[in-house]
Scaffold this motif. Structure first.
Motif, PDB file in Angstrom:
ATOM      1  N   LEU A   1       0.822  -1.206   0.000  1.00 54.65           N
ATOM      2  CA  LEU A   1       0.000   0.000   0.000  1.00 54.65           C
ATOM      3  C   LEU A   1       0.858   1.260   0.000  1.00 54.65           C
ATOM      4  O   LEU A   1       0.417   2.318   0.437  1.00 54.65           O
ATOM      5  CB  LEU A   1      -0.920  -0.006   1.224  1.00 54.65           C
ATOM      6  CG  LEU A   1      -2.113  -0.974   1.170  1.00 54.65           C
ATOM      7  CD1 LEU A   1      -2.639  -1.249   2.572  1.00 54.65           C
ATOM      8  CD2 LEU A   1      -3.211  -0.411   0.285  1.00 54.65           C
ATOM      9  N   THR A   2       2.082   1.155  -0.510  1.00 50.48           N
ATOM     10  CA  THR A   2       2.969   2.312  -0.553  1.00 50.48           C
ATOM     11  C   THR A   2       2.313   3.476  -1.295  1.00 50.48           C
ATOM     12  O   THR A   2       1.844   3.317  -2.423  1.00 50.48           O
ATOM     13  CB  THR A   2       4.292   1.937  -1.242  1.00 50.48           C
ATOM     14  OG1 THR A   2       4.898   0.834  -0.557  1.00 50.48           O
ATOM     15  CG2 THR A   2       5.248   3.115  -1.252  1.00 50.48           C
ATOM     16  N   ARG A   3       2.233   4.590  -0.632  1.00 50.88           N
ATOM     17  CA  ARG A   3       1.670   5.840  -1.173  1.00 50.88           C
ATOM     18  C   ARG A   3       0.184   5.721  -1.532  1.00 50.88           C
ATOM     19  O   ARG A   3      -0.352   6.579  -2.250  1.00 50.88           O
ATOM     20  CB  ARG A   3       2.460   6.339  -2.392  1.00 50.88           C
ATOM     21  CG  ARG A   3       3.923   6.693  -2.087  1.00 50.88           C
ATOM     22  CD  ARG A   3       4.639   7.175  -3.331  1.00 50.88           C
ATOM     23  NE  ARG A   3       4.569   6.183  -4.414  1.00 50.88           N
ATOM     24  CZ  ARG A   3       5.363   5.119  -4.512  1.00 50.88           C
ATOM     25  NH1 ARG A   3       6.302   4.904  -3.606  1.00 50.88           N
ATOM     26  NH2 ARG A   3       5.238   4.275  -5.523  1.00 50.88           N
ATOM     27  N   ALA A   4      -0.497   4.701  -1.080  1.00 54.48           N
ATOM     28  CA  ALA A   4      -1.945   4.625  -1.298  1.00 54.48           C
ATOM     29  C   ALA A   4      -2.617   5.789  -0.585  1.00 54.48           C
ATOM     30  O   ALA A   4      -2.218   6.181   0.513  1.00 54.48           O
ATOM     31  CB  ALA A   4      -2.502   3.300  -0.791  1.00 54.48           C
ATOM     32  N   GLN A   5      -3.638   6.341  -1.194  1.00 54.62           N
ATOM     33  CA  GLN A   5      -4.300   7.536  -0.660  1.00 54.62           C
ATOM     34  C   GLN A   5      -5.588   7.132   0.072  1.00 54.62           C
ATOM     35  O   GLN A   5      -6.485   6.534  -0.523  1.00 54.62           O
ATOM     36  CB  GLN A   5      -4.622   8.503  -1.785  1.00 54.62           C
ATOM     37  CG  GLN A   5      -5.299   9.776  -1.346  1.00 54.62           C
ATOM     38  CD  GLN A   5      -4.498  10.539  -0.291  1.00 54.62           C
ATOM     39  OE1 GLN A   5      -4.878  10.566   0.879  1.00 54.62           O
ATOM     40  NE2 GLN A   5      -3.406  11.161  -0.713  1.00 54.62           N
ATOM     41  N   MET A   6      -5.654   7.457   1.366  1.00 53.00           N
ATOM     42  CA  MET A   6      -6.803   7.084   2.198  1.00 53.00           C
ATOM     43  C   MET A   6      -7.528   8.305   2.760  1.00 53.00           C
ATOM     44  O   MET A   6      -8.314   8.178   3.702  1.00 53.00           O
ATOM     45  CB  MET A   6      -6.327   6.204   3.359  1.00 53.00           C
ATOM     46  CG  MET A   6      -5.667   4.899   2.945  1.00 53.00           C
ATOM     47  SD  MET A   6      -6.884   3.732   2.297  1.00 53.00           S
ATOM     48  CE  MET A   6      -5.853   2.282   2.018  1.00 53.00           C
ATOM     49  N   SER A   7      -7.306   9.471   2.214  1.00 55.32           N
ATOM     50  CA  SER A   7      -7.896  10.690   2.768  1.00 55.32           C
ATOM     51  C   SER A   7      -9.419  10.596   2.834  1.00 55.32           C
ATOM     52  O   SER A   7     -10.069  10.250   1.853  1.00 55.32           O
ATOM     53  CB  SER A   7      -7.498  11.901   1.917  1.00 55.32           C
ATOM     54  OG  SER A   7      -6.109  12.104   1.947  1.00 55.32           O
ATOM     55  N   ARG A   8      -9.959  10.877   4.016  1.00 59.18           N
ATOM     56  CA  ARG A   8     -11.401  10.916   4.266  1.00 59.18           C
ATOM     57  C   ARG A   8     -12.094   9.573   3.999  1.00 59.18           C
ATOM     58  O   ARG A   8     -13.309   9.518   3.804  1.00 59.18           O
ATOM     59  CB  ARG A   8     -12.063  12.038   3.465  1.00 59.18           C
ATOM     60  CG  ARG A   8     -11.577  13.422   3.864  1.00 59.18           C
ATOM     61  CD  ARG A   8     -12.230  14.524   3.051  1.00 59.18           C
ATOM     62  NE  ARG A   8     -11.900  14.409   1.633  1.00 59.18           N
ATOM     63  CZ  ARG A   8     -10.757  14.834   1.097  1.00 59.18           C
ATOM     64  NH1 ARG A   8      -9.839  15.384   1.855  1.00 59.18           N
ATOM     65  NH2 ARG A   8     -10.542  14.709  -0.193  1.00 59.18           N
ATOM     66  N   ALA A   9     -11.322   8.495   3.971  1.00 55.65           N
ATOM     67  CA  ALA A   9     -11.919   7.166   3.847  1.00 55.65           C
ATOM     68  C   ALA A   9     -12.429   6.704   5.215  1.00 55.65           C
ATOM     69  O   ALA A   9     -11.976   7.185   6.262  1.00 55.65           O
ATOM     70  CB  ALA A   9     -10.901   6.171   3.312  1.00 55.65           C
TER      71      ALA A   9
END
Length: 229
Positions: free
Chosen positions: A167-175
């Motif tokens: 999950l390197t650099r995976a974006q989870m903002s506001r998830a």
């Protein structure tokens, strides 16, 4: 006797696949709108760049099918398995996926935004740069998948399991990550605010990664106790 490491529960339901599926074909270059298939096998088809509306696919197996760069709106998969398929850069927004397995598929850059994905397994898939914005997941497992730079912004990942994934650099903002289990996965550079990770299940090694990331995010200056840099 030492306690064994507790494995995460993966409550996915396996697809109900046909015992003897009928071989079926789709010819490239023709109209594939409103396709409906049940109890069939698609094997070794080349359908790159296909554009279609509203597929309803049930109790079906896709084996080594090329659907890269396809644009399929209102896709419905129920009791479907995809083995070694090429789905790179496919645009499948607003899909409905229920009891499905994606195994060893190339899915780099696939777009599943605004989709509903329930009781699904992604195993051994290349999902780098994939997009799942605003998607809703329920009882979904990603196992040994490459998810570098994947976009899960504002997705509902409550209870999802990421097992041995990157999950390197995976974006989870506001998830929504309540009960999501990422133990055993690489998470360097994972994106999101501290409050976005509320309820997330991590292991001890990941605690250090997230802690250092938040330190840098808040601009905290960490120095040695003796005052040296």
């Amino acid at each position: 006797m030492a306690d064994r490491k507790k494995e995460p529960v993966i409550p996915t339901l396996s697809p109900r696949l046909p015992v003897r599926p009928e071989p079926a074909v789709m010819e490239p270059g023709v109209d594939h709108d409103h396709e409906k298939h049940t109890d069939v096998l698609f094997n070794n088809l080349a359908l790159a760049g296909l554009t279609a509306r509203h597929w309803d696919i049930r109790r079906t197996i896709f084996n080594q099918v090329g659907l890269q760069k396809s644009l399929i709106s209102k896709l419905e998969f129920t009791d479907v398995r995809l083995d070694q398929c090429n789905l790179a850069n496919a645009n499948w927004q607003e899909s409905t996926v229920f009891r499905a397995e994606f195994r060893s598929c190339r899915m780099t850059g696939i777009n599943f935004s605004n989709s509903s994905i329930r009781h699904a397994l992604f195993e051994g898939c290349d999902l780098k740069f994939s997009t799942f914005r605003f998607a809703s997941f329920k009882d979904v497992c990603f196992r040994q998948c490459m998810l570098q730079d994947a976009d899960f912004q504002e997705a509902n990942l409550a209870g999802a399991v990421f097992r041995d994934c990157d999950l390197t650099r995976a974006q989870m903002s506001r998830a929504i990550l309540l009960g999501a289990d990422i133990r055993g996965s690489r998470i360097e550079g994972i994106g999101g605010r501290p409050e976005d990770f509320k309820g997330l299940i991590i292991d001890e090694s990941q605690f250090g990664v997230l802690s250092w990331q938040f330190v840098k995010q808040f601009g905290i200056d960490v120095r040695n106790a003796n005052g040296s840099d």
